[in-house]
Design an enzyme around this catalytic site. Structure first.
Site, PDB file in Angstrom:
ATOM      1  N   ASN A   1      -1.760  11.832  -5.191  1.00 21.79           N
ATOM      2  CA  ASN A   1      -1.283  11.210  -3.959  1.00 21.79           C
ATOM      3  C   ASN A   1       0.211  10.898  -4.069  1.00 21.79           C
ATOM      4  OD1 ASN A   1      -0.570   9.029  -2.117  1.00 21.79           O
ATOM      5  ND2 ASN A   1      -2.755   8.875  -1.656  1.00 21.79           N
TER       6      ASN A   1
ATOM      7  N   ASP B   1      -8.067   1.938  -8.983  1.00 22.08           N
ATOM      8  CA  ASP B   1      -9.217   2.055  -8.106  1.00 22.08           C
ATOM      9  C   ASP B   1      -9.153   0.864  -7.173  1.00 22.08           C
ATOM     10  OD1 ASP B   1     -11.544   3.589  -7.356  1.00 22.08           O
ATOM     11  OD2 ASP B   1     -12.734   1.867  -7.973  1.00 22.08           O
TER      12      ASP B   1
END
Length: 199
Positions: free
Chosen positions: A9, A67
């Site tokens: 990303n 996460d």
């Protein structure tokens, strides 16, 4: 020191590079890692460690992973680690948002409290791991607001910004984001570890 990020990303890589100045930040794809990593942890921290350790062990260099997800108080912390696949499919933002609104239908504002949480893990080849976490608080709106961001952003009204993440600029969101807080906390822990000669 080179740090491989267990992500491709670009926005996430840019955010990490801004916070970890002085380090060479590269994506796992750039470093030659392309395997799928199964996130089997019960917590954000466990999943972050699983991802970072898999990349670190495969490449033999420090690896960083995060996460994160949305936790809604009325839903007992759900969707939590299942945020990206709340609807049963991975990454279907529209379906995830629709399901969240459905589950909160008719629930009063006072009970719609929520927070985004991010856990980050930095794993080293010698087995050491440094972790940190961050949260940003708010509530779930009754309808989407704004075109910005991704995921649950248009439904999340930020206490700090007094607007939805969907209506906020990238700069505004990054200034209060859960990931930014976690990364800054991790950067501080890394700085202390280096000062103490542990790294």
């Amino acid at each position: 020191m080179k740090i491989v990020v267990a992500s491709g990303n670009k926005a996430k890589l840019r955010e990490i590079a801004e916070i970890f100045k002085g380090y060479a930040i590269v994506s796992m794809q750039q470093a030659g890692f392309s395997s799928e990593i199964e996130e089997t942890g019960a917590t954000f921290e466990e999943n972050a460690i699983i991802k970072a350790r898999a990349v670190c062990d495969a490449l033999g260099i420090p690896a960083l992973a995060d996460d994160s997800g949305l936790c809604v108080e009325y839903l007992g912390g759900a969707p939590g680690v299942y945020s990206a696949r709340f609807c049963g499919r991975h990454g279907d933002d529209a379906a995830n948002n629709a399901l969240l609104l459905q589950k909160l239908q008719g629930i009063e504002t006072a009970k719609r409290g929520a927070y985004f949480e991010s856990c980050v893990a930095l794993c080293f080849p010698d087995g050491d791991t440094i972790t940190a976490s961050g949260r940003t608080y708010g509530r779930i709106l009754e309808r989407e607001d704004g075109e910005g961001g991704f995921g649950y952003d248009p439904l999340f009204f930020s206490d700090e910004l007094q607007k939805s993440f969907g209506a906020a600029s990238a700069e505004e969101k990054n200034a209060v984001s859960h990931r930014g807080k976690a990364l800054n906390a991790l950067s501080e822990k890394l700085r202390k570890a280096k000062a103490e000669g542990k790294l």
